[in-house]
Design an enzyme around this catalytic site. Sequence first.
Site, PDB file in Angstrom:
ATOM      1  N   GLY A 140       0.765  -1.247   0.000  1.00  0.00           N
ATOM      2  CA  GLY A 140       0.000   0.000   0.000  1.00  0.00           C
ATOM      3  C   GLY A 140       0.790   1.288   0.000  1.00  0.00           C
TER       4      GLY A 140
ATOM      5  N   GLU B   4       3.866   3.982   6.288  1.00  0.00           N
ATOM      6  CA  GLU B   4       2.642   3.188   6.125  1.00  0.00           C
ATOM      7  C   GLU B   4       1.649   3.947   5.255  1.00  0.00           C
ATOM      8  OE1 GLU B   4       1.060   0.638   6.107  1.00  0.00           O
ATOM      9  OE2 GLU B   4       1.022  -0.521   7.951  1.00  0.00           O
ATOM     10  N   ASP B   5       0.819   3.210   4.539  1.00  0.00           N
ATOM     11  CA  ASP B   5      -0.249   3.858   3.776  1.00  0.00           C
ATOM     12  C   ASP B   5      -1.347   4.344   4.713  1.00  0.00           C
ATOM     13  OD1 ASP B   5      -0.968   1.255   4.477  1.00  0.00           O
ATOM     14  OD2 ASP B   5      -1.759   0.717   2.509  1.00  0.00           O
TER      15      ASP B   5
ATOM     16  N   ASP C 232      -5.026   1.763  10.894  1.00  0.00           N
ATOM     17  CA  ASP C 232      -6.420   1.490  11.245  1.00  0.00           C
ATOM     18  C   ASP C 232      -6.426   1.001  12.705  1.00  0.00           C
ATOM     19  OD1 ASP C 232      -9.103   0.724  11.166  1.00  0.00           O
ATOM     20  OD2 ASP C 232      -8.887  -0.730   9.594  1.00  0.00           O
TER      21      ASP C 232
ATOM     22  N   LYS D 100      -6.936   6.482  10.849  1.00  0.00           N
ATOM     23  CA  LYS D 100      -8.332   6.459  11.304  1.00  0.00           C
ATOM     24  C   LYS D 100      -8.302   6.602  12.821  1.00  0.00           C
ATOM     25  CE  LYS D 100      -9.919   3.458   7.532  1.00  0.00           C
ATOM     26  NZ  LYS D 100     -10.405   2.115   7.174  1.00  0.00           N
TER      27      LYS D 100
ATOM     28  N   PHE E 264     -13.975   2.616   4.585  1.00  0.00           N
ATOM     29  CA  PHE E 264     -13.022   1.875   3.755  1.00  0.00           C
ATOM     30  C   PHE E 264     -12.703   2.686   2.505  1.00  0.00           C
ATOM     31  CE2 PHE E 264     -11.680  -1.186   0.557  1.00  0.00           C
ATOM     32  CZ  PHE E 264     -10.671  -1.825   1.254  1.00  0.00           C
ATOM     33  N   ILE E 265     -11.425   2.886   2.250  1.00  0.00           N
ATOM     34  CA  ILE E 265     -10.998   3.705   1.115  1.00  0.00           C
ATOM     35  C   ILE E 265     -10.052   2.935   0.185  1.00  0.00           C
ATOM     36  CG2 ILE E 265     -11.287   5.920   2.317  1.00  0.00           C
ATOM     37  CD1 ILE E 265      -8.065   5.651   2.439  1.00  0.00           C
TER      38      ILE E 265
ATOM     39  N   ASP F 192      -5.839  -0.708  -1.959  1.00  0.00           N
ATOM     40  CA  ASP F 192      -6.614  -1.584  -2.833  1.00  0.00           C
ATOM     41  C   ASP F 192      -7.906  -2.078  -2.207  1.00  0.00           C
ATOM     42  OD1 ASP F 192      -5.238  -3.322  -0.917  1.00  0.00           O
ATOM     43  OD2 ASP F 192      -6.006  -4.959  -2.147  1.00  0.00           O
TER      44      ASP F 192
ATOM     45  N   ARG G 117      -5.242   0.292  -6.738  1.00  0.00           N
ATOM     46  CA  ARG G 117      -3.981   0.889  -6.277  1.00  0.00           C
ATOM     47  C   ARG G 117      -3.473   1.959  -7.235  1.00  0.00           C
ATOM     48  NH1 ARG G 117      -2.182  -2.242  -2.009  1.00  0.00           N
ATOM     49  NH2 ARG G 117      -2.510  -4.477  -2.129  1.00  0.00           N
TER      50      ARG G 117
HETATM   51  P1  5GP Z   1      -4.172  -2.122  10.857  1.00  0.00           P
HETATM   52  O1  5GP Z   1      -3.186  -3.214  11.139  1.00  0.00           O
HETATM   53  O2  5GP Z   1      -3.747  -0.773  11.397  1.00  0.00           O
HETATM   54  O3  5GP Z   1      -5.562  -2.493  11.295  1.00  0.00           O
HETATM   55  O4  5GP Z   1      -4.328  -2.015   9.294  1.00  0.00           O
HETATM   56  C1  5GP Z   1      -3.315  -1.551   8.552  1.00  0.00           C
HETATM   57  C2  5GP Z   1      -3.356  -2.057   7.140  1.00  0.00           C
HETATM   58  O5  5GP Z   1      -4.668  -2.459   6.726  1.00  0.00           O
HETATM   59  C3  5GP Z   1      -2.964  -0.935   6.222  1.00  0.00           C
HETATM   60  O6  5GP Z   1      -1.586  -0.914   6.025  1.00  0.00           O
HETATM   61  C4  5GP Z   1      -3.744  -1.243   4.974  1.00  0.00           C
HETATM   62  O7  5GP Z   1      -2.992  -2.096   4.157  1.00  0.00           O
HETATM   63  C5  5GP Z   1      -4.978  -1.945   5.462  1.00  0.00           C
HETATM   64  N1  5GP Z   1      -6.105  -0.999   5.582  1.00  0.00           N
HETATM   65  C6  5GP Z   1      -6.611  -0.409   6.697  1.00  0.00           C
HETATM   66  N2  5GP Z   1      -7.642   0.395   6.424  1.00  0.00           N
HETATM   67  C7  5GP Z   1      -7.818   0.326   5.087  1.00  0.00           C
HETATM   68  C8  5GP Z   1      -8.740   0.955   4.165  1.00  0.00           C
HETATM   69  O8  5GP Z   1      -9.626   1.761   4.508  1.00  0.00           O
HETATM   70  N3  5GP Z   1      -8.582   0.637   2.853  1.00  0.00           N
HETATM   71  C9  5GP Z   1      -7.629  -0.225   2.406  1.00  0.00           C
HETATM   72  N4  5GP Z   1      -7.590  -0.446   1.106  1.00  0.00           N
HETATM   73  N5  5GP Z   1      -6.749  -0.832   3.234  1.00  0.00           N
HETATM   74  C10 5GP Z   1      -6.842  -0.556   4.556  1.00  0.00           C
HETATM   75 MG    MG Z   2      -0.490  -1.442   4.609  1.00  0.00          MG
END
Ligand code: 5GP
Ligand code: MG
Length: 178
Positions: free
Chosen positions: A48, A102-103, A106, A134, A155-156, A162, A168
């Site tokens: 991402g 990081e992209d 969450d 977020k 969700f984006i 993606d 992407r």
């Molecule tokens: P976390 O481990 O913080 O819950 O999630 C992180 C990863 O989940 C991000 O690096 C990303 O790849 C994916 N992710 C979290 N939220 C989103 C979202 O809204 N859209 C997409 N496409 N990926 C997300």
């Molecule tokens: Mg990621």
Amino acid sequence: MNQVQLKDKKFSLFIEEERILASIVALAEKINIDYKDKNPLFIGVLNGSFMFASDLLKNISLDCEISFVKISSYDGTSSTGKINNLIGLNQDISGRDVIVLEDIVDTGNTIENLYNTIIAKNPNSIKFATLLLKPDVYKKSIKLDYVAISIANDFIVGYGLDYDGLGRNLRDIYKITK
Ligand code: 5GP
Ligand code: MG
């Protein structure tokens, strides 16, 4: 383009490229000041973060290096909390000033896992930069030092992010339509 369809889901335009790039330039300027006279090692988290890493690095004026790792905690559109192993961190990072790219953050499961893995390799410092956060979902204690844009819990896709592998390549960021 105001709407895109990816497989079974519709998405509407949310954050335009111009605003994404402006917020990345501002973030890069902070890093350039904070790391003056240092040689940071950026670690981009694939897949991402590839666009974010690219546009950020174009605006970094320090002597720096970049490397990429791969990890994933996502399956479809909701966090599974499942963490896969980290691939690609093969170089010696002891004594380095690491900035993880990081992209999106969450739940924070991904960066918590990264933090634990990277800190075990004895860097001089470790900071986190994320294009998107977020804040209503993030409950971990790891400090997010550089956040370009905070968003609600939707969700984006786009700009590296993606839905089931697609989206992407979009220049702008799109939000799922409910
Ligand atoms: P976390 O481990 O913080 O819950 O999630 C992180 C990863 O989940 C991000 O690096 C990303 O790849 C994916 N992710 C979290 N939220 C989103 C979202 O809204 N859209 C997409 N496409 N990926 C997300
Ligand atoms: Mg990621």
